[in-house]
Every structure is written in structure tokens, then in C-alpha cells.
Design a protein around this motif. Structure first.
Motif, PDB file in Angstrom:
ATOM      1  N   LYS A 135       0.929  -1.246   0.032  1.00 14.70           N
ATOM      2  CA  LYS A 135       0.041   0.132  -0.133  1.00 14.70           C
ATOM      3  C   LYS A 135       0.909   1.305  -0.016  1.00 14.70           C
ATOM      4  N   GLU A 136       2.085   1.135   0.554  1.00 12.75           N
ATOM      5  CA  GLU A 136       3.140   2.265   0.560  1.00 12.75           C
ATOM      6  C   GLU A 136       3.805   2.442  -0.619  1.00 12.75           C
ATOM      7  N   ILE A 137       3.624   1.817  -1.562  1.00  9.22           N
ATOM      8  CA  ILE A 137       4.357   1.820  -2.726  1.00  9.22           C
ATOM      9  C   ILE A 137       4.449   3.378  -3.365  1.00  9.22           C
ATOM     10  N   ARG A 138       5.484   3.609  -3.981  1.00  9.52           N
ATOM     11  CA  ARG A 138       5.767   4.763  -4.753  1.00  9.52           C
ATOM     12  C   ARG A 138       5.772   4.224  -6.124  1.00  9.52           C
ATOM     13  N   TYR A 139       4.726   4.540  -7.099  1.00 12.46           N
ATOM     14  CA  TYR A 139       4.975   4.345  -8.280  1.00 12.46           C
ATOM     15  C   TYR A 139       5.230   5.098  -9.352  1.00 12.46           C
ATOM     16  N   ILE A 140       6.397   5.313  -9.845  1.00 15.35           N
ATOM     17  CA  ILE A 140       7.075   6.413 -10.603  1.00 15.35           C
ATOM     18  C   ILE A 140       6.753   6.251 -12.420  1.00 15.35           C
ATOM     19  N   ASP A 141       6.208   6.860 -12.964  1.00 18.12           N
ATOM     20  CA  ASP A 141       6.179   6.898 -14.385  1.00 18.12           C
ATOM     21  C   ASP A 141       7.446   7.578 -14.996  1.00 18.12           C
ATOM     22  N   ILE A 142       8.272   6.790 -15.587  1.00 19.14           N
ATOM     23  CA  ILE A 142       9.550   7.262 -15.965  1.00 19.14           C
ATOM     24  C   ILE A 142       9.592   7.999 -17.101  1.00 19.14           C
ATOM     25  N   SER A 152      12.970  -2.409  -5.227  1.00 19.52           N
ATOM     26  CA  SER A 152      12.440  -1.479  -6.531  1.00 19.52           C
ATOM     27  C   SER A 152      12.051  -2.500  -7.649  1.00 19.52           C
ATOM     28  N   VAL A 153      11.104  -2.351  -8.342  1.00 17.63           N
ATOM     29  CA  VAL A 153      10.558  -3.328  -9.648  1.00 17.63           C
ATOM     30  C   VAL A 153      10.594  -2.079 -10.928  1.00 17.63           C
ATOM     31  N   MET A 154      11.502  -2.514 -11.855  1.00 14.40           N
ATOM     32  CA  MET A 154      11.558  -1.636 -12.932  1.00 14.40           C
ATOM     33  C   MET A 154      10.577  -2.388 -13.850  1.00 14.40           C
ATOM     34  N   ILE A 155       9.783  -1.677 -14.470  1.00  8.97           N
ATOM     35  CA  ILE A 155       8.756  -2.253 -15.461  1.00  8.97           C
ATOM     36  C   ILE A 155       9.217  -1.848 -17.033  1.00  8.97           C
ATOM     37  N   ASN A 156       9.314  -2.880 -17.763  1.00 14.73           N
ATOM     38  CA  ASN A 156       9.926  -2.449 -19.042  1.00 14.73           C
ATOM     39  C   ASN A 156      11.215  -1.786 -19.487  1.00 14.73           C
ATOM     40  N   GLU A 157      12.020  -2.582 -18.587  1.00 14.66           N
ATOM     41  CA  GLU A 157      13.601  -2.504 -18.741  1.00 14.66           C
ATOM     42  C   GLU A 157      14.297  -3.333 -20.065  1.00 14.66           C
ATOM     43  N   GLU A 158      15.070  -4.054 -19.814  1.00 11.87           N
ATOM     44  CA  GLU A 158      15.315  -4.927 -20.842  1.00 11.87           C
ATOM     45  C   GLU A 158      14.440  -6.038 -20.725  1.00 11.87           C
ATOM     46  N   VAL A 201      18.843   7.312 -10.880  1.00 14.94           N
ATOM     47  CA  VAL A 201      19.901   6.428 -11.098  1.00 14.94           C
ATOM     48  C   VAL A 201      21.223   6.482 -10.296  1.00 14.94           C
ATOM     49  N   GLU A 202      21.193   7.960  -9.830  1.00 14.26           N
ATOM     50  CA  GLU A 202      22.210   8.125  -8.796  1.00 14.26           C
ATOM     51  C   GLU A 202      21.730   7.089  -7.574  1.00 14.26           C
ATOM     52  N   ARG A 203      20.497   7.066  -7.434  1.00  9.73           N
ATOM     53  CA  ARG A 203      20.105   6.437  -5.988  1.00  9.73           C
ATOM     54  C   ARG A 203      20.121   5.137  -6.148  1.00  9.73           C
ATOM     55  N   GLN A 204      20.308   4.579  -7.367  1.00  7.90           N
ATOM     56  CA  GLN A 204      20.642   3.066  -7.738  1.00  7.90           C
ATOM     57  C   GLN A 204      19.185   2.526  -7.512  1.00  7.90           C
ATOM     58  N   LEU A 205      17.984   3.025  -7.934  1.00  4.39           N
ATOM     59  CA  LEU A 205      16.506   2.814  -7.822  1.00  4.39           C
ATOM     60  C   LEU A 205      16.344   2.259  -9.176  1.00  4.39           C
ATOM     61  N   ILE A 206      17.124   2.847 -10.134  1.00  5.11           N
ATOM     62  CA  ILE A 206      16.637   2.565 -11.475  1.00  5.11           C
ATOM     63  C   ILE A 206      17.887   2.367 -12.435  1.00  5.11           C
ATOM     64  N   GLY A 220       9.457   5.555 -24.458  1.00  7.32           N
ATOM     65  CA  GLY A 220       8.283   4.497 -24.299  1.00  7.32           C
ATOM     66  C   GLY A 220       7.758   4.271 -22.961  1.00  7.32           C
ATOM     67  N   SER A 221       6.778   3.933 -22.806  1.00  5.63           N
ATOM     68  CA  SER A 221       6.146   3.602 -21.417  1.00  5.63           C
ATOM     69  C   SER A 221       6.968   2.606 -20.581  1.00  5.63           C
ATOM     70  N   ARG A 222       7.344   3.087 -19.481  1.00  6.96           N
ATOM     71  CA  ARG A 222       8.137   2.583 -18.482  1.00  6.96           C
ATOM     72  C   ARG A 222       8.054   3.057 -17.177  1.00  6.96           C
ATOM     73  N   ALA A 223       8.226   2.201 -16.008  1.00  7.05           N
ATOM     74  CA  ALA A 223       8.086   2.671 -14.859  1.00  7.05           C
ATOM     75  C   ALA A 223       8.759   2.085 -13.744  1.00  7.05           C
ATOM     76  N   VAL A 224       8.732   2.496 -12.518  1.00  6.54           N
ATOM     77  CA  VAL A 224       9.238   1.918 -11.435  1.00  6.54           C
ATOM     78  C   VAL A 224       8.358   2.046 -10.196  1.00  6.54           C
ATOM     79  N   ALA A 225       8.497   0.922  -9.382  1.00  7.09           N
ATOM     80  CA  ALA A 225       7.651   1.093  -8.160  1.00  7.09           C
ATOM     81  C   ALA A 225       8.860   0.894  -7.023  1.00  7.09           C
ATOM     82  N   ILE A 226       8.825   1.702  -6.065  1.00  7.28           N
ATOM     83  CA  ILE A 226       9.659   1.655  -4.837  1.00  7.28           C
ATOM     84  C   ILE A 226       9.048   1.646  -3.585  1.00  7.28           C
ATOM     85  N   ASP A 227       9.587   0.898  -2.749  1.00  5.52           N
ATOM     86  CA  ASP A 227       8.921   0.887  -1.378  1.00  5.52           C
ATOM     87  C   ASP A 227       9.693   2.021  -0.632  1.00  5.52           C
TER      88      ASP A 227
END
Lengths: 362, 190
Positions: A71-78, A117-123, A90-95, A104-111
Motif C-alpha cells: 500500500k505504501e509503494i511509490r509508483y513512478i512513471d519514468i 524496486s521493481v522496474m517495468i519495461n527495462e530490458e 539512477v544516482e540513487r540506484q533505484l533504476i 516509451g512506457s516504463r515505470a518503477v515501483a519503490i517501497d
């Protein structure tokens, strides 16, 4: 969610993995595990249409948001982010740099603790990562394994009976697992033994890279050791290769090199560390590269008891917070390179001298 | 003297000092020497394309290679040529479609061809059903583009049905599910 406000508060905090605690934290900064996963009903990213990418992102996000404990997840539209914000993550090593620079469409979910962190649509459609402070692969594995199980409960992964988890690049197939341990090895660099150590590592299926991974320069004496193969070995045996065999050996070499320096060269070493501390705490302008170089020396000085009253966590935090995007987020506006050098010097002084004792030299 | 990897003359004589068994002398042509000296480059693309180049040079004639390059996956349309150049596959079905050509590559990269780690708890979709789902999704996108919404909605229902079907746990009864879990744990301890 207001992404701008959110980033500013994120910039002020620091991730759990920078705590400067955990086993072997004088040498091991952090342990990271990532899993590459793909959805069974979509082509891999290279062959995805824009619509496929949108669908993957929407569907994975909806499933994650429905998960308990997320529920506390931050979901970021890259895709929507400004360049400086992508660089910040990137500096933070979260993506990864790759996803920051992709289209194109890609995102990251961070607690909130920045452990997952969960990257969506990376390689691959999903790149799940967990970070821990110090050398602590078993905790990291327990966490990522549980998270992977949860995701797998609602997402149908591309899996092959013989080849395991299927990935876009055959170098990740099987477990999809990459174990990476970030090490601070200044004494091996000073004593010029580092090349020798790494050449011996190449024979045993591990790779060594700079702080930000592929293609980056080794900076500030930080090196990342990772497993090379992913197929034909269980997750536990890959964790053991890196965490029980290779890394303890490198730690031992670094400790020996540090002991040698202290014994043979204590005055030179103390002088070197003290000058580094002097520059960092009095300079009026300082580049990112110079900062990395001197912070590395100060970090070693703290660990060897040559500098008192500066916490390891402060030094760890300074490595990240003095990088370009972090400085700009902390300052609240876009800064040119020359302004950044001034702000960086001010920031270093405030943290090395103020609020943490005098950072005095022993 | 000939290169130890091909028929060309060896113009580079490299003494490798880091071999565990002591110094090793290599006699290489320019091309193989370049490959050897650059082997420290560890990006995935470089390692895949290098491994492929090595494998293809050793095993295939020019004609065979040209034929292989034209082979195209019926699901995602990627050609072997494209894969060879980018180091990236196009869809999960490629592992089945290019299987014969991928096995030597996997052996080269991982020194193994069989997964022994974690497995999804639920039934994994077969390569064929994964391929079918990707193809259905393509058809659905085309139907939407042609404004054939009825067909698109039929396909959506079919995809949902397939996913539900594939979402069954690997074992239906709790007893064997427990068994499955304990065997996984055993595996993890190995």
C-alpha cells in the motif's frame, strides 16, 4: 501524488542500504540481488509495440497495487519525468541507466525504505531488485524470493521447463538472478594489487564493474562483484559463490593491504587521509570526481581510526548526495556545473563539520 | 606459424601470465588476438555476440550461416541475423524455435543448458500456449485497429480464459502442494 514534492523529500532521506551497518560494512557498502522476469503473453521488449508496453505497464501496476503489503509503494512513471529526476533515480540506484535513457512506457515501483524496486519495461518486462546494507545476501534473497512469489501469484511468467525463467538476453536465462556486492577497496588500489585480484576473479565466473555498472568508470575505489552465469546453478549456489567464496576473499585481501599500509606507511597514510579531509571540509568549489576521490580516502580513514567523529553512514550518504541530480533536488532548482561545484563544497562542509561534531583529525 | 584458432598466420604471440597452471603462450592471427585481448569487455551484448561469433566460426560454413541468418521466428518475427547483431531475443518462443542454435551458445555462456533453480509454483505455460497468447494479442491489436471490436473482444475473452486456465496451481490438493514446497526448500539448501 505530486511527484515533484515527493522527489524533494526523497532527496533528503537516504536508502536503507546506505546505513553503513551490516556485516563487513567497513568494506562492503551494499548487497543487491535482482531478478529478471518476463510475462508469458507478450513479446520481449525489443519486439513490443507501443500498445504492448502500455498494456504491460498498466497491467503489472494494477496487479502490484492490489497486492497486500504494497500500500505504501511509490509508483513512478519514468516517461513523464524530467531529465534531472531520471538521473536522480539512477544516482540513487533505484533504476538503471538503461531504463532512464530508454523510450516509451516504463515505470518503477519503490517501497518507502528503498529496499525494493521493481522496474517495468527495462530490458525485461520486470527487473526486481532488493538492496541491503553490508554483506547480507541471505536477507536480500529471502526478501526478493518472497516478493517474486507474490508477483508470480498474479502474473504469468515466461518459464520453460528446461531453460527456466526466459529472458530477452540469453546471459540472464535460467534463474534470472544477478547478485552484486559493492565493495570499497582503496588499499588494494593504493598497493596496486587490484588488477591482480580481479584477473584471478575472471577465472571463477564473476565480473567486476564500476559503481554504476556497465560502461561507467571505476570511481572512488568502488567495485561491484557479480555472478556471471545464471543457468545451471541454483539461486543458493550463486549466492554462495559471490557471498561465501569470492567476496570474503577480496575482503581478506583488502584487510591485509590496509594492515600493510598502516604498518609500513602510517605517516604517509595519515597525511593523505588528513589532507583529503582538509580539502573536503574547506574547499569553496569542488567537482564530483574530486569529491569521490577524497571521500574514498576519508572513508578509509574513518575505518582505520585515523579520523574520529564522522559516522560511516554520513560518508556513505555524501557519496550519493553530492552527485549532480541530488544536489539539484536538494537545492530545489537546476544548477549549472560551476554552481554545482560551489553547492557541493558547501554541502560537504555542512555535513563534515556541522552537526556531526568537528570531524576532527586524530 | 598458424593461428591456433584458424588457418591464418599467427602474427601475435601473447604470454598469458595469469593462468593458474603457470604462463601460457598463445599464437594468434590479428582477428583472434583482438578478440582475446578484448575479452575483458563484459557487457551482455558483447559476450553474446562474441560467443556467437566464436561458435559460428567454428561450426558453420558461410552458406549454412547465411541460411541460419534468414530463419525467422513465426511468433515475433525476429531473424537469427537480428539476434546475432543485437544479442537480444524477441519473445519467449525463440528459446524453442531457435533451440538447436541456442544450445551451443548457452553452453558457451553458462557452461550448462539446464535450469536447476527456483520454479513457479503454478503450472508454467507451455512454449506453444505462450506463443499462442502472443499471437492472439497481436490479432487483438489488429482487430482494434480495423475497428472490428467484436472480434477484439472475443480474443480478449479467449486470452482471459487461457490465463485462468494457466493460473492453476501446480498441484491441486494441499498435501501435494506442501510436498512441492518442501522439495523446493531442499533444493534451495543445496
Amino acid at each position: 501524488m505530486n511527484q515533484e514534492t515527493d522527489f524533494t523529500s526523497l532527496a533528503k532521506s537516504s536508502g536503507e542500504w546506505l546505513r553503513g551497518t551490516g556485516p563487513e560494512s567497513d568494506i562492503v557498502i551494499s548487497s543487491r540481488i535482482r531478478l529478471a522476469r518476463n510475462l508469458a503473453d507478450f513479446p520481449f521488449i525489443r519486439r513490443c509495440t507501443d500498445e504492448d508496453r502500455d498494456n504491460i505497464e498498466r497491467s503489472v501496476r494494477a496487479r502490484m497495487e492490489a497486492m497486500e503489503d504494497w500500500k505504501e509503494i511509490r509508483y513512478i512513471d519514468i516517461e513523464e519525468l524530467a531529465e534531472v529526476d531520471r538521473q536522480f533515480l539512477v544516482e540513487r540506484q533505484l533504476i538503471s541507466r538503461e531504463i532512464a535513457e530508454a523510450d516509451g512506457s516504463r515505470a518503477v515501483a519503490i517501497d518507502p525504505g528503498e529496499q525494493y524496486s521493481v522496474m517495468i519495461n527495462e530490458e525485461d518486462h520486470l527487473r526486481i531488485q532488493v538492496m541491503q546494507s553490508g554483506l547480507d545476501l541471505q536477507t536480500a534473497w529471502a526478501r526478493i524470493d518472497a516478493l517474486d512469489d507474490k508477483l508470480e501469484g498474479s502474473i504469468l511468467y515466461a518459464f520453460h521447463e528446461k531453460y527456466g525463467y526466459l529472458t530477452a538476453c540469453p546471459t540472464n536465462v535460467g534463474t534470472g538472478l544477478r547478485v552484486s556486492v559493492m565493495l570499497h577497496l582503496p588499499a588494494l588500489v593504493i598497493t596496486r594489487q587490484i588488477e591482480k585480484v580481479f584477473r584471478s576473479m575472471q577465472r571463477i565466473n564473476v565480473t567486476v564493474r564500476g559503481l554504476y555498472g556497465e560502461g561507467s568508470q571505476y570511481s572512488g575505489d568502488f567495485y561491484q562483484v557479480s555472478n556471471q552465469v545464471t543457468l545451471g546453478h541454483s539461486e543458493q549456489s550463486l549466492l554462495a559463490l559471490v557471498g561465501d567464496e569470492v567476496v570474503p576473499q577480496i575482503i581478506q585481501y583488502e584487510r591485509k593491504a590496509r594492515a600493510f599500509l598502516i604498518e609500513q606507511n602510517q605517516q604517509d597514510l595519515h597525511d593523505d587521509v588528513s589532507r583529503a579531509m582538509g580539502i573536503l571540509s574547506t574547499a569553496k568549489k569542488i567537482s564530483s570526481e574530486e569529491t569521490m576521490h577524497y571521500l574514498s580516502k576519508v572513508r578509509m580513514g574513518v575505518n582505520l581510526g585515523l579520523i574520529g567523529d564522522v559516522a560511516l553512514a554520513t560518508i556513505n550518504k555524501l557519496f550519493i548526495h553530492t552527485q549532480p541530480a541530488h544536489l539539484q533536488k536538494l537545492h530545489g532548482r537546476v544548477l549549472g556545473s560551476s554552481d554545482r561545484n560551489v553547492q557541493r563544497a558547501t554541502y560537504l562542509q555542512r555535513h563534515l563539520l556541522g552537526g556531526h561534531g568537528q570531524g576532527e583529525l586524530n | 606459424m598458424k593461428c591456433q584458432y584458424c588457418e591464418k598466420p599467427a602474427t601475435f604471440h601473447i604470454t598469458e601470465l595469469t593462468e593458474p597452471a603457470g604462463p601460457k603462450i598463445m599464437h594468434l592471427c590479428e582477428e583472434h588476438a583482438r578478440g582475446f585481448l578484448q575479452k575483458e569487455s563484459d557487457s551482455p551484448v558483447a559476450s553474446v555476440t562474441n560467443a556467437l561469433a566464436k561458435q559460428l566460426q567454428l561450426g558453420q560454413s558461410k552458406k549454412e550461416l547465411a541460411e541460419l541468418d534468414q530463419k525467422e521466428c513465426p511468433v515475433c518475427g525476429i531473424s537469427f541475423f537480428e539476434f546475432r547483431n543485437t544479442g537480444r531475443l524477441g519473445c519467449p518462443y525463440d528459446y524453442s524455435f531457435f533451440e538447436t542454435d541456442l544450445i551451443p551458445l548457452l553452453t558457451n555462456i553458462h557452461d550448462a543448458i539446464e535450469h536447476v533453480g527456483k520454479r513457479p509454483r503454478r503450472l508454467a505455460a507451455s512454449a506453444d500456449s505462450q506463443a499462442e497468447m502472443i499471437q492472439l494479442r497481436r490479432e487483438m491489436e489488429e482487430a482494434v485497429e480495423l475497428e472490428n471490436y467484436e472480434r477484439a473482444s472475443e480474443i480478449r475473452d479467449e486470452l482471459k480464459r487461457m490465463e485462468r486456465e494457466l493460473s492453476r496451481p501446480a498441484a491441486d490438493d494441499p498435501a501435494s502442494a506442501d510436498e512441492d514446497l518442501s522439495s523446493r526448500e531442499g533444493e534451495n539448501q543445496s
